[in-house]
Every structure is written in C-alpha cells, then in structure tokens.
Design a protein around this motif. Sequence first.
Motif, PDB file in Angstrom:
ATOM      1  N   UNK A 483       0.794  -1.179   0.023  1.00  0.00           N
ATOM      2  CA  UNK A 483       0.031   0.061  -0.099  1.00  0.00           C
ATOM      3  C   UNK A 483       0.868   1.247  -0.168  1.00  0.00           C
ATOM      4  N   UNK A 484       1.893   1.307   0.647  1.00  0.00           N
ATOM      5  CA  UNK A 484       2.849   2.516   0.925  1.00  0.00           C
ATOM      6  C   UNK A 484       3.454   2.655  -0.267  1.00  0.00           C
ATOM      7  N   UNK A 485       3.822   1.744  -1.189  1.00  0.00           N
ATOM      8  CA  UNK A 485       4.654   1.984  -2.222  1.00  0.00           C
ATOM      9  C   UNK A 485       3.779   2.352  -3.572  1.00  0.00           C
ATOM     10  N   UNK A 486       2.405   2.376  -3.358  1.00  0.00           N
ATOM     11  CA  UNK A 486       1.604   2.672  -4.577  1.00  0.00           C
ATOM     12  C   UNK A 486       1.896   4.179  -4.629  1.00  0.00           C
ATOM     13  N   UNK A 487       1.902   4.401  -6.148  1.00  0.00           N
ATOM     14  CA  UNK A 487       2.208   6.002  -6.351  1.00  0.00           C
ATOM     15  C   UNK A 487       1.062   6.839  -6.162  1.00  0.00           C
ATOM     16  N   UNK A 488      -0.289   6.297  -6.150  1.00  0.00           N
ATOM     17  CA  UNK A 488      -1.270   7.316  -5.827  1.00  0.00           C
ATOM     18  C   UNK A 488      -1.826   7.019  -4.548  1.00  0.00           C
ATOM     19  N   UNK A 491      -3.323  10.642   1.577  1.00  0.00           N
ATOM     20  CA  UNK A 491      -2.708  11.108   2.747  1.00  0.00           C
ATOM     21  C   UNK A 491      -3.665  10.369   3.715  1.00  0.00           C
ATOM     22  N   UNK A 492      -4.626  10.012   3.686  1.00  0.00           N
ATOM     23  CA  UNK A 492      -5.291   9.215   4.718  1.00  0.00           C
ATOM     24  C   UNK A 492      -4.761   7.909   4.920  1.00  0.00           C
ATOM     25  N   UNK A 493      -4.614   7.433   3.989  1.00  0.00           N
ATOM     26  CA  UNK A 493      -3.715   6.059   3.895  1.00  0.00           C
ATOM     27  C   UNK A 493      -2.455   6.155   4.758  1.00  0.00           C
ATOM     28  N   UNK A 494      -1.904   7.162   4.088  1.00  0.00           N
ATOM     29  CA  UNK A 494      -0.509   7.394   4.822  1.00  0.00           C
ATOM     30  C   UNK A 494      -0.404   7.574   6.379  1.00  0.00           C
ATOM     31  N   UNK A 495      -1.621   8.306   6.885  1.00  0.00           N
ATOM     32  CA  UNK A 495      -1.718   8.703   8.165  1.00  0.00           C
ATOM     33  C   UNK A 495      -1.906   7.274   9.077  1.00  0.00           C
ATOM     34  N   UNK A 496      -2.820   6.219   8.061  1.00  0.00           N
ATOM     35  CA  UNK A 496      -2.744   5.036   8.896  1.00  0.00           C
ATOM     36  C   UNK A 496      -1.570   4.099   8.976  1.00  0.00           C
ATOM     37  N   UNK A 497      -1.167   4.237   7.543  1.00  0.00           N
ATOM     38  CA  UNK A 497       0.399   3.206   7.757  1.00  0.00           C
ATOM     39  C   UNK A 497       1.476   3.815   8.349  1.00  0.00           C
ATOM     40  N   UNK A 498       1.125   5.074   8.933  1.00  0.00           N
ATOM     41  CA  UNK A 498       2.252   5.516   9.653  1.00  0.00           C
ATOM     42  C   UNK A 498       2.298   5.062  11.104  1.00  0.00           C
ATOM     43  N   UNK A 509       6.578   5.974   4.682  1.00  0.00           N
ATOM     44  CA  UNK A 509       5.738   6.885   4.978  1.00  0.00           C
ATOM     45  C   UNK A 509       6.306   8.184   5.265  1.00  0.00           C
ATOM     46  N   UNK A 510       7.677   8.264   6.100  1.00  0.00           N
ATOM     47  CA  UNK A 510       8.417   9.357   6.529  1.00  0.00           C
ATOM     48  C   UNK A 510       8.886  10.180   5.160  1.00  0.00           C
ATOM     49  N   UNK A 511       9.030   9.276   4.419  1.00  0.00           N
ATOM     50  CA  UNK A 511       9.795  10.090   3.315  1.00  0.00           C
ATOM     51  C   UNK A 511       8.657  10.360   2.166  1.00  0.00           C
ATOM     52  N   UNK A 512       7.561   9.909   2.179  1.00  0.00           N
ATOM     53  CA  UNK A 512       6.547  10.222   1.368  1.00  0.00           C
ATOM     54  C   UNK A 512       6.208  11.820   1.131  1.00  0.00           C
ATOM     55  N   UNK A 513       6.247  12.393   0.085  1.00  0.00           N
ATOM     56  CA  UNK A 513       5.870  14.056   0.001  1.00  0.00           C
ATOM     57  C   UNK A 513       4.474  14.133   0.421  1.00  0.00           C
ATOM     58  N   UNK A 514       3.476  13.388   0.381  1.00  0.00           N
ATOM     59  CA  UNK A 514       2.219  13.514   0.544  1.00  0.00           C
ATOM     60  C   UNK A 514       1.811  13.190   1.958  1.00  0.00           C
ATOM     61  N   UNK A 538      13.376  14.266   4.194  1.00  0.00           N
ATOM     62  CA  UNK A 538      12.002  14.255   3.191  1.00  0.00           C
ATOM     63  C   UNK A 538      12.141  15.534   2.275  1.00  0.00           C
ATOM     64  N   UNK A 539      11.553  15.377   1.197  1.00  0.00           N
ATOM     65  CA  UNK A 539      11.408  16.637   0.536  1.00  0.00           C
ATOM     66  C   UNK A 539       9.927  17.358   0.763  1.00  0.00           C
ATOM     67  N   UNK A 540       9.905  18.449   0.652  1.00  0.00           N
ATOM     68  CA  UNK A 540       8.513  19.245   1.109  1.00  0.00           C
ATOM     69  C   UNK A 540       8.527  19.923   2.199  1.00  0.00           C
ATOM     70  N   UNK A 541       7.919  20.560   2.987  1.00  0.00           N
ATOM     71  CA  UNK A 541       7.612  21.276   4.045  1.00  0.00           C
ATOM     72  C   UNK A 541       7.691  20.283   5.281  1.00  0.00           C
ATOM     73  N   UNK A 542       8.338  21.044   6.289  1.00  0.00           N
ATOM     74  CA  UNK A 542       8.329  20.027   7.664  1.00  0.00           C
ATOM     75  C   UNK A 542       7.840  21.151   8.733  1.00  0.00           C
ATOM     76  N   UNK A 543       6.923  20.951   9.418  1.00  0.00           N
ATOM     77  CA  UNK A 543       6.236  21.923  10.292  1.00  0.00           C
ATOM     78  C   UNK A 543       7.371  22.268  11.521  1.00  0.00           C
ATOM     79  N   UNK A 544       7.246  23.386  12.117  1.00  0.00           N
ATOM     80  CA  UNK A 544       7.980  23.688  13.186  1.00  0.00           C
ATOM     81  C   UNK A 544       7.869  22.608  14.530  1.00  0.00           C
TER      82      UNK A 544
END
Length: 799
Positions: A483-488, A491-498, A509-514, A538-544
Amino acid sequence: MALVLNGQIGLVLDHQPARGETWLLEQARSHPQLREYLKTNPSVPRRIRRAAGRLPDSEAAESPPVPLPACPEPSAAPATVPAAPPPSRPLRERLLDRRSDPQLTAADTADIRETRRLWGLAARHPLLPLELLKWLDEQRPYGEARETLLRRLEAGPMEEEALLDYAYRGSWEERASVARNPALPGPARLGLTADPDWWVRAAVAENPNSEPGELAELAHDADHVTVREHVAAHPHTNAPTLLALAADGDPAVRLQVARNPSSPPEALSLLATDERYAVREAVAAHAYAPADVLDDLAADANERVQYVAQLRRSPLSLARAQQALETRRRNAKLAVAVQEAPGEVLARLAGDRNPRVRAQVGLNPFTPADTRTRLLADPVPDVQRVARASDPTTPGTELAALPLFDARVREGLSSNTSAPDALLVALSDDPLRDVRLNVLLNPTAPGGALERRLPERPMRPVIRQHPRYAQVRTKLHDLEWQEVTQPDVSAGALAALGQSDAPRVRRQVARHPATPPETLELLVNDPDDEVRHGVVSREGPLAFVAQAVLAQDPSARIRKLLLRRPDVDPAALRVVLRASHQDEDILVDLVRHRHATPELLSELAGMASTEVREAVARDPRTPDTVLEELAVDPQASVQRSLFRNPACTPALLRRLANHRHLRLEVAHHARTDGPTLEYLAHDAAYQRFLKVNRWTRRLPFADHALLNRWRNWSRRRASARALSDVLLLSAVIAHPAATPRAIRMATRLDHPNIREAQASRRRLAEYSPQEFEGQAAAGVHSQPISPPMERGHMEDNHG
C-alpha cells in the motif's frame, strides 16, 4: 357428580330433586374428593358445607371410593373407548386460573356449551381449545372469545397446521394475528408479506422472527405508513433498508429508525439533523451514534437532546446515573445502559418495563452476572437472545444457533469468549464496525478472523494488540508495504500506515511527500533512527513542531541533517544549540547557517570550543559588542579570526592593536585607520628622547661629551626597538590610510625595508584617488615586507 365438582352444584340442586342434600352427603361419605370439595368450596351452600364438615374421616377412609358418574356429551366417544379420569379441580376454578391449561374433558366441554353463565368465563381463558373458542365466537360474534382467539393466534402455543390454516383461510384479523406469531413458518410469513390487506402486512413486520429480506420487501410498501413504521422499528431490518427509511417523508418512520437498535451509524448521522427533537434525542441515546454526532447534539437547541448527549460524552458517576434514572425518560435510561454504569444502576435498569432498555443492559459488558442471569429468563424473546448472546456461560452450540439479524445479538456474540471459531470468523465480516471491532478485541478470536480484517486500516491497531497477532504479522507487513509503495496512495492511507509496527513501512511514510503534518509529528518521535532520518531528509515542508522535536534528537546525525534543510525555522536553531553543547561540528554549522541570528551568534560566542568562537569571530552578522569581547579572547586564533570578518571596524582594529602579537596584522589590515596607524608607529621613549634632545641643543654645553654620549646611547636603544618593529613600520608607511604623522614616526629608522616601503607609497601616490583606493582594496599594501638584511640607524628628522 361431575357437574358438582365443576362448580355447578346449584344447577344440580335446582333441576335434580332426587339428588338433593341428603344424596350429596351420602356420596361424600364414600368419596373423599367430593367430601373435601363440599367442605371447602365457596360455591357450596353453607348448610351443606357444615354438614360435610361434621362427617367423620374414618367413614370416608373405611369405605372404598366409588367412581362418580360422568355427564354424557353429544359428541362423546363410543362406549368402547375408556373415559379419561376427571380433573381434580372444579371446572369453574380451572377456568378462573388463566395461567394453566384447564384440561377440559368431554363433559366439561358439554357443560360449557350448555351453560351460558360459563361462556364469558371460558371466552377469557387464553389456553382454551381453539375449537371451543371458535364455537364461543360464533355464539357471540366479536365478543370476548374473539379477542382471546386473536391473542391465541398471535402468541399462544399452536400446532403448525392450525397456524397455516388460519394464515391461508382466516379472516383479515386472524391472518394479522397469525402473522405476528413467532411460530409461523417462514414460507407462510413470506406469503403474508403480499397480503392484500395492509394491516396483515404490517403485522408481518411485527413478527419477532421476520427476516431482513421480508422486511426489505415491506419497506417499499406505499399503501400505508404503518407498514414502513413497523419495518423501521424491527431489529432484524438490515442496514441498507434502515438507511433508506432514514430519509422517509413521515416523521414516525424516521423516529423508529432512530430508535432501532440495529440502525447503522450512517443513518444516525443523517437523523442527527432531523427537524424533530424526538428523533435527535433518540439518536443521542443510540449505542452506535458516532462521537462527532454526539458532540454536535451536546450543543443542540433542545434541552432534552442536550442532556442525553452529554450523558453519553462523559463518564458516569453513581449520583449522575441515578439522577438520569429519576427523569423516567427512556432515552436517558438508554444513555446510561450503554455506558460503564455502576452495577446497582444496571441491576435496576434490568427491571425496566421497556424491553429495549433491558436488552441493552444484557449487552453491557459491565452488567453483573446475577443480573444477566435474570435477563436470560425475560419474557420478551429479543431480550433473552441478547442476554444469551452476551453470556459466556451459554454453550457454543446454543450461540451458533442464535439468529444473527439483530445487531445486538451479533455484538454480544462478537465479544463472547465462548463463541465458536466459525461464528467469530463469520462475524469478522459483519457490516457493523462495532461488531468487527469486538471480534478483534475478543482474545479467543482465531487467526482467520484477524486475517480477514487486515485490509481494513482502522482495525489494524486493534489487531496488533490481539494475543494471536503473531500469526498474521508477516501478512500485514507485506500488505502495508504494497500500500505505501503505491504511487497514488492517499494522505489518509499514509496517516494510517504511519502507525505500522513495520519500520520499513514507517520509513517509507516518513519520506513520502504526501504524508500529512500530523503523521510527521508522530514519526519524529519514532524509536527507529532511520524513520526519523526519513522525516528530516524528506522533500517538502516540515512543520516547526516536527523541527523542534528533531532539533533535540539524541542522534547528532539527525540534528546535523536538520540544519541542512532549506526550510529550517530560525527558532529551531536555538533548540539545536541547547541540545548540542558537546557537538562541535553542529555548533560550527550553526554559526555558518544562513538563518543564524545575531542573538544565536551571541550565545555561540560563549561556547568552550575554540573553533566555534573562531567561526563566530569571522561571521559578519556577529554583533559589535560580541566582537569586542572576542577581541580579548584568550586564544590568539580567535582574535586573528576577527581580521577575516568583513564587518571588522577600525575601532575593533584599534583594540586589537593593543596585543603585541597582532600589531603587524592590524598594520596590514585594509580597514585600519590613521589614528590606529599612528598608534602602531609611535615610540614613546623615542618621542621623549627627541623632546629632551631639542631642549639640550639650546644649552651652552650642548656639545658636551656626556650629552653626546647620552644621545648616542638613546639612539642605539631606539634603533634597536625600531629594528625589531621594522616590518610593522614598513607596513604603516605602505598603508594607504597612513597619516603624515604616522609616516614620520615610521621613517625614523634608516633601513632598506623602510626605504622600499617609502618607494611603494610614492608609486601608489601616482595613481588617481580611485585607483589608489582600488589598490588598497586589492591588498597591494598588505603584502608583508621582507625582513631586514642589515641593521639600520635612527634619523633625527622628527620635529
């Protein structure tokens, strides 16, 4: 005698003169049963009771009993068939006992048919034979016998043939009564769903054994709203049908859906915004009402809805539970029954008159064992089933035989540790989430039940807590990796997989931009270093919030990577500083960071590391006050680092000129000003010598040998000092900012380096001012002058 024992003694005395009081007493001497009846029955005249009471027991005991004659019945059996023994109680007394079978004989039936005074009494007996009830109904149509017959057809014990006969050939009232009977066979009940009379169809929807298919067919009945209302109230109605009825135009139907214990959360969410407060209140009391719905209803405009929803949202104390029961409202009692209420409160609710409240108590896992045992004998079948499904002492064979249409039954079975494995596997596919969740929470659930729920992400945290999780761990990890390696992946699935217990899944999950920020905030505390590394790189923004946690990570590698992020917050740098006092490399990176603030550099200037202080001294963002403190640093390398600072000021250079080992570097610095150069070239002892020498030249003995000797000695000493500073003096002369006074002081020594510096200065003077400044900026003057090749001498050319 049968008429006498059946309570018709008055009829015998009035119409049989030969069988009067004397005859009765004679018969009582040889029949103890008759004697006892005459002594105690209130229907016997008082004078006969007294006479029978005076009869001696011995006579009755010595005389053998003689069989009492029975009254003939027109429809009696042939004489060849032996008659049944007469009942021990009189007929009237048996008809008054409505809880037991009257055990009517042929004579009793004949007496009832012949005695009008017995018709009303017999017509009210619920266990009277059907044929006699039908005869009584024919004698008095639509009277008491009719009501008893209909109640008998509705709930009384009957043979299947009789039920089918009334179902196919009875009147509309009889068909409706038979349609409610739980013993009616399924095919006959299904046939009544298409009955032309809507009342019969509505009665089918009231049958406690009606199946979901039959109810779904009746839910489309548009002839009368009562049919849909009964369907909406039936606990066997399936979730799709209830969801459709939740949008019904009739408020009575919607209210029944809100009260139905099998209503799914989707239907309750729809009804939570109903215009009628009674519907919303029923939703607030429902066991399957979602948490967000309860939150909204807790702020409802209606006080009753508010009260019930607030009961559901907070733990119950004994006082609060008792206060809710004092309201005497069903929804308040249900709100208490679905929670962890005190045992005495649940025991009180187990005796409530509402079957739904009692059933909910039987389903409650905190119900005391003795209270649940009491519910197992409840007169309502639905309450019995729910209590039996939740009782761990119920044998597995009985649990497997329970009908699964009622959601409460399925929920009770799903959490019952005595439920068979096959049943738990079947319940693991239940459409109701609470049932599936209970199966996963059941410690006796087999591995097959767990495996069937692996694709359902919300259930996975519960599966991981199951005692048999080891049986499905590998399959779950493989599924999550797919599931986590699927390109599509969403975000909800990534939250559960985390939340996976597989480190490779969490790293992905930590590296995924979404990946949503909330999940990253959880992963920054992950015990696996590689997961945290995936977050920080990871690429993309990271909250404070996540940066602040990573800034104090125990791994120096993580903190170092955080400093390389382009979006690192300046406030996170201070957190890194507090966590990295012993990591010199990180502190140096902090100094060189493009987001380093003057305040941060001020803190770094106080570090024990010399390399860190050197970096601070070289940084142009360092405040002047901090640079001035570093100018007196005990380490010469830190002081020399100030020369490389583009923000080094002439005042700071003047301060550095006080250090003898830095004077030459100050003289070479491009931003050294004239007063500083004068200070570097100045020799106080030589200046005093010149002053005194000028004074002695005015004396009459100016050429005295002693004075000349003193002059020569002073020049040699000054020449020795100047010779040791020849490189410094040469640099002062060659410096573009040197003032005439600084040049005169520096040229007091006659030395090749001095002459070379003078020649260099003359060459620079030939350039235009702009070129002169360019040469100065290019560092022409900053090249060190060669050391002296020969000793020089002082010149007295300084006036």
